[in-house]
Design a protein around this motif. Structure first.
Motif, PDB file in Angstrom:
ATOM      1  N   ARG A   3      28.195  43.060   1.471  1.00  0.00           N
ATOM      2  CA  ARG A   3      29.627  43.271   1.302  1.00  0.00           C
ATOM      3  C   ARG A   3      29.906  44.749   1.060  1.00  0.00           C
ATOM      4  NH1 ARG A   3      28.892  38.134   0.137  1.00  0.00           N
ATOM      5  NH2 ARG A   3      30.606  36.665   0.389  1.00  0.00           N
ATOM      6  N   ARG A   4      29.009  45.427   0.365  1.00  0.00           N
ATOM      7  CA  ARG A   4      29.149  46.862   0.117  1.00  0.00           C
ATOM      8  C   ARG A   4      29.154  47.610   1.453  1.00  0.00           C
ATOM      9  NH1 ARG A   4      31.581  49.053  -3.950  1.00  0.00           N
ATOM     10  NH2 ARG A   4      30.261  49.810  -5.574  1.00  0.00           N
ATOM     11  N   GLY A   5      28.248  47.194   2.348  1.00  0.00           N
ATOM     12  CA  GLY A   5      28.206  47.810   3.670  1.00  0.00           C
ATOM     13  C   GLY A   5      29.469  47.547   4.444  1.00  0.00           C
ATOM     14  N   ALA A   6      30.009  46.349   4.297  1.00  0.00           N
ATOM     15  CA  ALA A   6      31.265  46.021   4.979  1.00  0.00           C
ATOM     16  C   ALA A   6      32.390  46.881   4.440  1.00  0.00           C
ATOM     17  CB  ALA A   6      31.600  44.546   4.800  1.00  0.00           C
ATOM     18  N   PHE A 141      34.546  36.747   3.453  1.00  0.00           N
ATOM     19  CA  PHE A 141      35.161  37.358   2.279  1.00  0.00           C
ATOM     20  C   PHE A 141      36.438  38.081   2.677  1.00  0.00           C
ATOM     21  CE2 PHE A 141      31.954  40.181   3.969  1.00  0.00           C
ATOM     22  CZ  PHE A 141      32.570  41.425   4.015  1.00  0.00           C
ATOM     23  N   PHE A 142      37.301  38.342   1.686  1.00  0.00           N
ATOM     24  CA  PHE A 142      38.611  38.934   1.942  1.00  0.00           C
ATOM     25  C   PHE A 142      38.542  40.453   2.015  1.00  0.00           C
ATOM     26  CE2 PHE A 142      40.158  35.003  -0.350  1.00  0.00           C
ATOM     27  CZ  PHE A 142      40.615  34.383   0.804  1.00  0.00           C
ATOM     28  N   VAL A 143      39.325  41.003   2.922  1.00  0.00           N
ATOM     29  CA  VAL A 143      39.557  42.442   3.035  1.00  0.00           C
ATOM     30  C   VAL A 143      41.072  42.611   3.044  1.00  0.00           C
ATOM     31  CG1 VAL A 143      39.226  44.523   4.421  1.00  0.00           C
ATOM     32  CG2 VAL A 143      37.478  42.724   4.433  1.00  0.00           C
ATOM     33  N   ASP A 144      41.613  43.278   2.021  1.00  0.00           N
ATOM     34  CA  ASP A 144      43.061  43.454   1.894  1.00  0.00           C
ATOM     35  C   ASP A 144      43.459  44.883   2.223  1.00  0.00           C
ATOM     36  OD1 ASP A 144      43.377  40.814   1.009  1.00  0.00           O
ATOM     37  OD2 ASP A 144      42.991  41.384  -1.070  1.00  0.00           O
ATOM     38  N   PHE A 145      44.385  45.030   3.175  1.00  0.00           N
ATOM     39  CA  PHE A 145      44.917  46.337   3.561  1.00  0.00           C
ATOM     40  C   PHE A 145      46.277  46.535   2.902  1.00  0.00           C
ATOM     41  CE2 PHE A 145      42.023  45.238   6.957  1.00  0.00           C
ATOM     42  CZ  PHE A 145      41.418  46.436   7.293  1.00  0.00           C
ATOM     43  N   HIS A 146      46.518  47.696   2.329  1.00  0.00           N
ATOM     44  CA  HIS A 146      47.822  48.028   1.772  1.00  0.00           C
ATOM     45  C   HIS A 146      48.541  48.934   2.769  1.00  0.00           C
ATOM     46  CE1 HIS A 146      46.600  47.125  -2.666  1.00  0.00           C
ATOM     47  NE2 HIS A 146      46.537  46.072  -1.868  1.00  0.00           N
ATOM     48  N   VAL A 147      49.727  48.496   3.190  1.00  0.00           N
ATOM     49  CA  VAL A 147      50.478  49.151   4.261  1.00  0.00           C
ATOM     50  C   VAL A 147      51.808  49.666   3.730  1.00  0.00           C
ATOM     51  CG1 VAL A 147      51.536  48.833   6.535  1.00  0.00           C
ATOM     52  CG2 VAL A 147      49.405  47.637   5.974  1.00  0.00           C
ATOM     53  N   SER A 148      52.142  50.892   4.101  1.00  0.00           N
ATOM     54  CA  SER A 148      53.398  51.519   3.686  1.00  0.00           C
ATOM     55  C   SER A 148      53.962  52.340   4.843  1.00  0.00           C
ATOM     56  CB  SER A 148      53.143  52.435   2.475  1.00  0.00           C
ATOM     57  OG  SER A 148      54.271  53.221   2.179  1.00  0.00           O
ATOM     58  N   ASP A 149      55.252  52.668   4.749  1.00  0.00           N
ATOM     59  CA  ASP A 149      55.854  53.584   5.726  1.00  0.00           C
ATOM     60  C   ASP A 149      56.318  54.872   5.051  1.00  0.00           C
ATOM     61  OD1 ASP A 149      58.056  52.727   4.317  1.00  0.00           O
ATOM     62  OD2 ASP A 149      59.150  51.939   6.041  1.00  0.00           O
ATOM     63  N   ARG A 150      55.802  55.160   3.862  1.00  0.00           N
ATOM     64  CA  ARG A 150      56.233  56.347   3.115  1.00  0.00           C
ATOM     65  C   ARG A 150      55.912  57.645   3.833  1.00  0.00           C
ATOM     66  NH1 ARG A 150      53.708  54.760  -2.607  1.00  0.00           N
ATOM     67  NH2 ARG A 150      52.261  53.821  -1.141  1.00  0.00           N
ATOM     68  N   SER A 151      54.935  57.630   4.701  1.00  0.00           N
ATOM     69  CA  SER A 151      54.580  58.849   5.447  1.00  0.00           C
ATOM     70  C   SER A 151      55.526  59.088   6.618  1.00  0.00           C
ATOM     71  CB  SER A 151      53.147  58.741   5.977  1.00  0.00           C
ATOM     72  OG  SER A 151      53.075  57.735   6.981  1.00  0.00           O
ATOM     73  N   GLY A 152      56.409  58.130   6.904  1.00  0.00           N
ATOM     74  CA  GLY A 152      57.288  58.216   8.062  1.00  0.00           C
ATOM     75  C   GLY A 152      56.829  57.327   9.199  1.00  0.00           C
ATOM     76  N   PHE A 160      41.089  46.840  -0.226  1.00  0.00           N
ATOM     77  CA  PHE A 160      40.226  46.236  -1.235  1.00  0.00           C
ATOM     78  C   PHE A 160      39.281  45.267  -0.546  1.00  0.00           C
ATOM     79  CE2 PHE A 160      43.682  47.758  -3.706  1.00  0.00           C
ATOM     80  CZ  PHE A 160      43.240  47.900  -5.013  1.00  0.00           C
ATOM     81  N   ILE A 161      38.007  45.302  -0.935  1.00  0.00           N
ATOM     82  CA  ILE A 161      37.027  44.323  -0.494  1.00  0.00           C
ATOM     83  C   ILE A 161      36.573  43.574  -1.748  1.00  0.00           C
ATOM     84  CG2 ILE A 161      34.794  43.940   0.610  1.00  0.00           C
ATOM     85  CD1 ILE A 161      36.487  45.277   2.559  1.00  0.00           C
ATOM     86  N   GLU A 162      37.005  42.336  -1.881  1.00  0.00           N
ATOM     87  CA  GLU A 162      36.636  41.542  -3.053  1.00  0.00           C
ATOM     88  C   GLU A 162      36.803  42.321  -4.352  1.00  0.00           C
ATOM     89  OE1 GLU A 162      33.628  38.181  -1.481  1.00  0.00           O
ATOM     90  OE2 GLU A 162      32.688  40.065  -2.056  1.00  0.00           O
ATOM     91  N   GLY A 163      37.948  42.959  -4.490  1.00  0.00           N
ATOM     92  CA  GLY A 163      38.256  43.684  -5.714  1.00  0.00           C
ATOM     93  C   GLY A 163      37.776  45.115  -5.761  1.00  0.00           C
ATOM     94  N   VAL A 164      37.022  45.567  -4.771  1.00  0.00           N
ATOM     95  CA  VAL A 164      36.549  46.951  -4.741  1.00  0.00           C
ATOM     96  C   VAL A 164      37.613  47.808  -4.047  1.00  0.00           C
ATOM     97  CG1 VAL A 164      34.762  48.538  -3.953  1.00  0.00           C
ATOM     98  CG2 VAL A 164      34.146  46.239  -4.716  1.00  0.00           C
TER      99      VAL A 164
END
Length: 196
Positions: A3-6, A141-152, A160-164
């Motif tokens: 998972r660390r490698g992932a 296992f879960f991989v969570d992406f945080h997405v924003s448009d603050r950069s335009g 996050f990968i399992e809380g990392v």
């Protein structure tokens, strides 16, 4: 692959669609961004290309989907506050290449795996897009992406990968690199251009 490698691989795929419209980021746009990212990653994984070709594809993917300036400057921590505008530009450029080389070299370990988008949740002024990673010989296992448009533009700025937490992990690593160089940012910038 662990998972660390992932985390290392996906994080790098860790850090643009059309310019920001008059409407704020929506759940559908956040999902579409990560779905496009996942589709490109999966295509590279299944391509059978050489490691060097996969690395080039990875660099293109990272630059297209990640909010590189936000990620890079966050990893500098307090040292970023005293950096000049020229140093910040040089650091962002060096960090972009460093991350692409560091994580792009891990693509071979991900061959035979895939990511699948699962769902989207709004968190304050950004969206979390949950994906599931399927790797050979590993439980999903879960991989969570945080997405924003603050950069335009719609971009992912953390994952996050399992809380990392990718941002915190890279910030700690960059901080350690600065410590080894006597907190000399110019030395770090020069070294990042050849590291990875």
């Amino acid at each position: 692959m662990t998972r660390r490698g992932a985390l290392a691989l996906t994080g790098g795929a860790l850090f643009a669609l059309a310019p920001l419209s008059a409407l704020a980021l929506t759940e559908a746009r956040a999902r579409a961004l990560v779905q496009s990212l996942v589709d490109e990653i999966n295509a590279v994984i299944a391509s059978g290309k050489s490691e060097a070709a996969m690395y080039r594809d990875f660099e293109r993917i990272f630059n297209r989907y990640a909010d590189v300036p936000t990620v890079a400057l966050y990893t500098l921590g307090v040292d970023g506050r005293s950096a000049t505008a020229a140093q910040k530009r040089a650091y962002i450029d060096a960090f972009r290449g460093y991350i692409a080389r560091k994580y792009g070299s891990r693509f071979r370990e991900f061959i035979g795996g895939r990511l699948e988008v699962q769902g989207v949740t709004q968190i304050k002024n950004y969206y979390q897009v949950r994906t599931t990673a399927y790797l050979r010989g590993e439980d999903p296992f879960f991989v969570d992406f945080h997405v924003s448009d603050r950069s335009g533009e719609d971009r992912f700025f953390n994952m996050f990968i399992e809380g990392v937490n990718l941002l915190l992990s890279e910030r700690e690593e960059i901080g350690a690199m600065l410590d080894r160089r006597g907190r000399n940012l110019d030395r770090l910038i020069a070294d990042l251009r050849t590291m990875g």
